[in-house]
Design a protein around this motif. Structure first.
Motif, PDB file in Angstrom:
ATOM      1  N   LYS A   1       0.811  -1.209   0.000  1.00 20.96           N
ATOM      2  CA  LYS A   1       0.000   0.000   0.000  1.00 20.96           C
ATOM      3  C   LYS A   1       0.853   1.270   0.000  1.00 20.96           C
ATOM      4  CE  LYS A   1      -4.421  -1.308   0.250  1.00 20.96           C
ATOM      5  NZ  LYS A   1      -5.453  -0.861  -0.728  1.00 20.96           N
ATOM      6  N   ASN A   2       1.932   1.265   0.781  1.00 28.15           N
ATOM      7  CA  ASN A   2       2.698   2.498   0.999  1.00 28.15           C
ATOM      8  C   ASN A   2       4.021   2.565   0.252  1.00 28.15           C
ATOM      9  OD1 ASN A   2       0.609   3.008   2.790  1.00 28.15           O
ATOM     10  ND2 ASN A   2       1.806   2.584   4.619  1.00 28.15           N
ATOM     11  N   HIS A   3       4.561   1.411  -0.160  1.00 29.84           N
ATOM     12  CA  HIS A   3       5.900   1.399  -0.753  1.00 29.84           C
ATOM     13  C   HIS A   3       5.938   0.594  -2.043  1.00 29.84           C
ATOM     14  CE1 HIS A   3       7.348   3.077   3.056  1.00 29.84           C
ATOM     15  NE2 HIS A   3       6.648   2.144   3.670  1.00 29.84           N
ATOM     16  N   ASP A   4       4.800   0.474  -2.711  1.00 25.13           N
ATOM     17  CA  ASP A   4       4.716  -0.408  -3.869  1.00 25.13           C
ATOM     18  C   ASP A   4       5.639   0.036  -5.003  1.00 25.13           C
ATOM     19  OD1 ASP A   4       3.699  -2.586  -5.340  1.00 25.13           O
ATOM     20  OD2 ASP A   4       2.244  -1.311  -6.337  1.00 25.13           O
TER      21      ASP A   4
ATOM     22  N   ALA B   1       9.120  -1.963  -6.255  1.00 22.46           N
ATOM     23  CA  ALA B   1       8.640  -2.682  -7.444  1.00 22.46           C
ATOM     24  C   ALA B   1       9.775  -3.143  -8.346  1.00 22.46           C
ATOM     25  CB  ALA B   1       7.677  -1.803  -8.241  1.00 22.46           C
ATOM     26  N   GLY B   2      11.027  -2.958  -7.899  1.00 21.52           N
ATOM     27  CA  GLY B   2      12.155  -3.467  -8.673  1.00 21.52           C
ATOM     28  C   GLY B   2      12.192  -4.980  -8.626  1.00 21.52           C
ATOM     29  N   ARG B   3      13.070  -5.561  -9.392  1.00 19.76           N
ATOM     30  CA  ARG B   3      13.174  -7.018  -9.466  1.00 19.76           C
ATOM     31  C   ARG B   3      14.611  -7.451  -9.188  1.00 19.76           C
ATOM     32  NH1 ARG B   3       9.199  -9.379  -8.589  1.00 19.76           N
ATOM     33  NH2 ARG B   3       7.934  -9.497 -10.486  1.00 19.76           N
ATOM     34  N   LYS B   4      14.757  -8.327  -8.210  1.00 19.13           N
ATOM     35  CA  LYS B   4      16.069  -8.910  -7.936  1.00 19.13           C
ATOM     36  C   LYS B   4      16.338  -9.994  -8.972  1.00 19.13           C
ATOM     37  CE  LYS B   4      19.702  -8.895  -5.237  1.00 19.13           C
ATOM     38  NZ  LYS B   4      20.482  -7.657  -5.017  1.00 19.13           N
ATOM     39  N   ILE B   5      17.402  -9.827  -9.722  1.00 23.24           N
ATOM     40  CA  ILE B   5      17.682 -10.742 -10.823  1.00 23.24           C
ATOM     41  C   ILE B   5      18.782 -11.711 -10.409  1.00 23.24           C
ATOM     42  CG2 ILE B   5      18.229 -10.935 -13.268  1.00 23.24           C
ATOM     43  CD1 ILE B   5      15.742  -9.304 -12.615  1.00 23.24           C
ATOM     44  N   TYR B   6      18.450 -12.989 -10.335  1.00 24.59           N
ATOM     45  CA  TYR B   6      19.450 -14.013 -10.026  1.00 24.59           C
ATOM     46  C   TYR B   6      20.258 -14.342 -11.279  1.00 24.59           C
ATOM     47  CZ  TYR B   6      16.826 -14.793  -5.687  1.00 24.59           C
ATOM     48  OH  TYR B   6      16.200 -14.640  -4.470  1.00 24.59           O
TER      49      TYR B   6
ATOM     50  N   VAL C   1       7.922 -13.728  -6.759  1.00 24.36           N
ATOM     51  CA  VAL C   1       9.187 -13.484  -7.443  1.00 24.36           C
ATOM     52  C   VAL C   1       9.865 -12.362  -6.664  1.00 24.36           C
ATOM     53  CG1 VAL C   1      10.296 -12.839  -9.613  1.00 24.36           C
ATOM     54  CG2 VAL C   1       8.169 -14.161  -9.639  1.00 24.36           C
ATOM     55  N   PRO C   2      11.149 -12.497  -6.318  1.00 24.51           N
ATOM     56  CA  PRO C   2      11.785 -11.518  -5.420  1.00 24.51           C
ATOM     57  C   PRO C   2      11.667 -10.070  -5.916  1.00 24.51           C
ATOM     58  CG  PRO C   2      13.200 -13.431  -5.712  1.00 24.51           C
ATOM     59  CD  PRO C   2      12.072 -13.585  -6.685  1.00 24.51           C
ATOM     60  N   HIS C   3      11.243  -9.200  -5.006  1.00 22.47           N
ATOM     61  CA  HIS C   3      11.232  -7.770  -5.277  1.00 22.47           C
ATOM     62  C   HIS C   3      12.603  -7.178  -4.934  1.00 22.47           C
ATOM     63  CE1 HIS C   3       6.753  -6.807  -5.658  1.00 22.47           C
ATOM     64  NE2 HIS C   3       6.795  -8.125  -5.495  1.00 22.47           N
ATOM     65  N   MET C   4      12.809  -5.916  -5.328  1.00 32.70           N
ATOM     66  CA  MET C   4      14.046  -5.217  -5.001  1.00 32.70           C
ATOM     67  C   MET C   4      13.743  -3.737  -4.795  1.00 32.70           C
ATOM     68  SD  MET C   4      17.572  -4.799  -7.205  1.00 32.70           S
ATOM     69  CE  MET C   4      16.826  -3.555  -8.272  1.00 32.70           C
ATOM     70  N   ALA C   5      14.403  -3.148  -3.802  1.00 35.31           N
ATOM     71  CA  ALA C   5      14.257  -1.711  -3.570  1.00 35.31           C
ATOM     72  C   ALA C   5      15.001  -0.949  -4.663  1.00 35.31           C
ATOM     73  CB  ALA C   5      14.797  -1.345  -2.192  1.00 35.31           C
ATOM     74  N   MET C   6      14.276  -0.156  -5.447  1.00 35.33           N
ATOM     75  CA  MET C   6      14.911   0.625  -6.505  1.00 35.33           C
ATOM     76  C   MET C   6      15.592   1.864  -5.950  1.00 35.33           C
ATOM     77  SD  MET C   6      12.263   0.309  -9.708  1.00 35.33           S
ATOM     78  CE  MET C   6      10.983   1.266  -8.909  1.00 35.33           C
ATOM     79  N   ASP C   7      15.204   2.261  -4.753  1.00 37.08           N
ATOM     80  CA  ASP C   7      15.844   3.366  -4.043  1.00 37.08           C
ATOM     81  C   ASP C   7      15.719   3.057  -2.565  1.00 37.08           C
ATOM     82  OD1 ASP C   7      17.079   5.722  -3.466  1.00 37.08           O
ATOM     83  OD2 ASP C   7      15.561   7.029  -4.359  1.00 37.08           O
TER      84      ASP C   7
ATOM     85  N   SER D   1       0.587  -8.855  -5.096  1.00 37.52           N
ATOM     86  CA  SER D   1      -0.287  -7.685  -5.009  1.00 37.52           C
ATOM     87  C   SER D   1       0.446  -6.510  -5.648  1.00 37.52           C
ATOM     88  CB  SER D   1      -0.622  -7.379  -3.536  1.00 37.52           C
ATOM     89  OG  SER D   1      -1.500  -6.279  -3.426  1.00 37.52           O
ATOM     90  N   GLY D   2      -0.283  -5.438  -5.858  1.00 35.89           N
ATOM     91  CA  GLY D   2       0.346  -4.237  -6.381  1.00 35.89           C
ATOM     92  C   GLY D   2       0.731  -4.349  -7.843  1.00 35.89           C
ATOM     93  N   ARG D   3       1.687  -3.515  -8.232  1.00 37.35           N
ATOM     94  CA  ARG D   3       2.076  -3.411  -9.634  1.00 37.35           C
ATOM     95  C   ARG D   3       2.624  -4.707 -10.210  1.00 37.35           C
ATOM     96  NH1 ARG D   3       2.183   1.310  -7.334  1.00 37.35           N
ATOM     97  NH2 ARG D   3       1.856   3.242  -8.534  1.00 37.35           N
ATOM     98  N   ARG D   4       3.314  -5.495  -9.390  1.00 42.06           N
ATOM     99  CA  ARG D   4       3.973  -6.685  -9.927  1.00 42.06           C
ATOM    100  C   ARG D   4       3.170  -7.951  -9.686  1.00 42.06           C
ATOM    101  NH1 ARG D   4       9.568  -5.184 -11.966  1.00 42.06           N
ATOM    102  NH2 ARG D   4       8.984  -6.974 -13.206  1.00 42.06           N
ATOM    103  N   MET D   5       1.887  -7.785  -9.380  1.00 48.54           N
ATOM    104  CA  MET D   5       1.036  -8.947  -9.226  1.00 48.54           C
ATOM    105  C   MET D   5       0.943  -9.710 -10.544  1.00 48.54           C
ATOM    106  SD  MET D   5      -2.906  -9.035  -7.924  1.00 48.54           S
ATOM    107  CE  MET D   5      -3.834 -10.575  -7.883  1.00 48.54           C
TER     108      MET D   5
END
Length: 509
Positions: A94-97, A101-106, A379-385, A445-449
């Motif tokens: 809700k607050n930090h989507d 919304a970044g993606r951790k790439i293995y 799928v793992p998210h990642m902090a873009m900032d 949930s959110g943008r990467r659902m």
């Protein structure tokens, strides 16, 4: 002697990399704040050995009981924040989507040409939004799903027929997962190419099936190169190299299908009643204006391959778990079969338009997804900032794992959380899996659902209902329901450790 020296050099390199990374991280944290709580990391390896030998989603549950629902874990030098409660998931989405919304790439997910065309691994931005729009406005709209209804019906009918033929004696046990996988794979083949890819006449289809399976196998393996960046170029387990080998072969096969379609279109010989997904990709303009298609062959290859990998393993694992839970709970199996057989007269099939009249079948699907989400961490998210969440500092490029497996079994939310009780989803105003009820988010949930939820909502109950309606099921080798092994194993998806084998018996009515 040479082996010992090599091992010593590697250990020194790992130690040096760890010291540099931790020194930099400590300086950063002094400036901005503290990370979420978590177990004290060991030098070099972080918390890897503190996770134990069990499944990571279970290990994280044990650690979260001590350190809280927002927890820091160090996987080597990879900083990871684990979300383990529906309250924490609500705040995240809700607050930090956007920022998360970044993606951790293995390493296994890194192709030779970057992430062009990948909805799963592309970072959040303009290109990703265009791919997402393609899914929501072209692939998974209600009108297109309705148009493709006959395709789904044919693939599921074919699966039921194959099961009948394999177990026609009424005494032969079958590997149920195999039939679910064949159905899901051929469904994707028909949605994309308008053809079965797995049949005796399709050598290329079988070859594509093999390479896609190997990609999923390697992508599900733990890779030390992900935890220690200094090892990325070495690829010590060969996971990236092996994965890319099979990806390239699969792409070659997709490329052949693509070229065949292009030649057919040039000759104006194509006559199909239904536009498939490949037609959409070849005609897609993005903004609806006239002009060339915005997707090149490489991008189309990536989109198609991703559809297969995302659409087959998750569907298969969910249906196998549903059957396993029903056979493990015979009274529940009888109840759902009674609902199915009461709805239809004689030998009539279950159709998609019947699904809204089958509340218990739909409850079985939901309860299966609660206990056995296909991707226990999404799928793992990642902090873009960098950002602050619950007062804690989340550094840029932090991996975010949402433990939906733990959230679905949280005793604070669910009564008798470890028991398979579809009845809980029959209660008024009960939750659904569309991303707004954070105690139940098997598809995120959110943008990467997951954008394919509208398709999943049709395929899962129809496939399960069809084999329960026309067949009775008996466990193999005289195994009793209470003796079933219900343990899990991790791959890309959360699979049943011991494949489910059962005897299909044609229902006489």
């Amino acid at each position: 002697m040479e082996y010992e020296i090599g091992g010593l050099i590697l250990a020194l390199l790992l130690w040096a990399a760890w010291k540099i990374a931790t020194a930099s991280g400590q300086r950063q944290l002094k400036e901005v704040g503290r990370l979420p709580p978590g177990p004290t990391p060991w030098p070099v390896v972080g918390n890897i050995f503190q996770l134990g030998l069990g499944a990571p989603h279970e290990s994280f549950v044990k650690l979260a009981k001590k350190h809280g629902p927002v927890m820091t874990i160090w996987l080597g030098s990879m900083n990871t924040v684990v979300i383990s409660s529906n309250e924490a998931a609500r705040v995240m989405f809700k607050n930090h989507d956007v920022v998360l919304a970044g993606r951790k790439i293995y390493e296994a997910m890194k192709g030779d040409y970057g992430n062009e065309g990948s909805l799963i691994t592309a970072q959040y931005g303009q290109h990703w939004r265009m791919l997402r729009r393609l899914c929501t406005t072209e692939f998974f709209t209600t009108s297109r799903l309705d148009t493709m209804r006959v395709v789904r019906r044919q693939c599921i009918d074919q699966m039921v027929q194959f099961i009948h033929e394999s177990g026609e004696s009424g005494t032969t046990a079958i590997d149920i997962r195999r039939f679910f996988f064949l159905m899901a794979f051929n469904l994707m083949g028909n949605l994309i190419f308008s053809k079965d890819l797995l049949d005796p006449k399709s050598e290329r289809g079988s070859e594509f099936f093999f390479h896609a399976g190997k990609v999923m196998e390697f992508a599900g393996k733990a890779n030390v190169a992900d935890f220690f960046p200094i090892l990325r170029r070495l690829d010590p387990q060969g996971i990236r190299r092996k994965t890319q080998f099979h990806v390239n072969h699969a792409f070659d096969i997709v490329g052949e299908f693509l070229q065949e379609r292009l030649r057919t279109m040039e000759n104006d010989c194509i006559q199909k009643k239904i536009r498939d997904y490949l037609d959409v990709l070849l005609e897609y303009r993005g903004d609806g204006t006239e002009g060339p298609c915005i997707f090149g062959p490489r991008t189309i290859n990536v989109i198609i391959f991703e559809m297969f990998t995302a659409g087959t393993d998750t569907t298969t694992s969910t249906l196998e778990w549903a059957m396993a839970e029903l056979l493990h709970n015979p009274a529940t199996l009888q109840k759902v079969q009674a609902e199915l057989r009461t709805l239809t007269d004689g030998g009539e099939k279950i159709e998609e338009e019947n699904l809204n009249k089958l509340p218990y079948l739909n409850a079985v699907i939901k309860e299966t997804l609660r206990l056995h989400p296909p991707l226990p961490f999404l799928v793992p998210h990642m902090a873009m900032d960098s950002c602050k969440m619950f007062g804690y500092f989340i550094p840029e490029e932090t991996q975010i794992l949402v433990n939906v497996w733990a959230i679905g079994r949280d005793p604070k939310t669910w009564k008798d959380p470890l028991e398979f009780k579809p009845e809980r989803f029959l209660e008024p105003n009960m939750v659904d899996y569309k991303g707004q009820h954070f105690e139940f988010i098997p598809f995120g949930s959110g943008r990467r659902m997951c954008p394919a939820v509208p398709l999943v909502a049709r395929v899962l109950p129809l496939a399960l209902g069809s084999i329960l309606h026309s067949l009775d099921w008996v466990l193999a080798n005289g195994l009793k329901a209470e003796e079933m092994d219900m343990s899990e194993r991790m791959g890309i998806t959360l699979r049943k450790a011991i494949p489910l084998k059962a005897i299909p018996v044609p229902y006489k009515g």
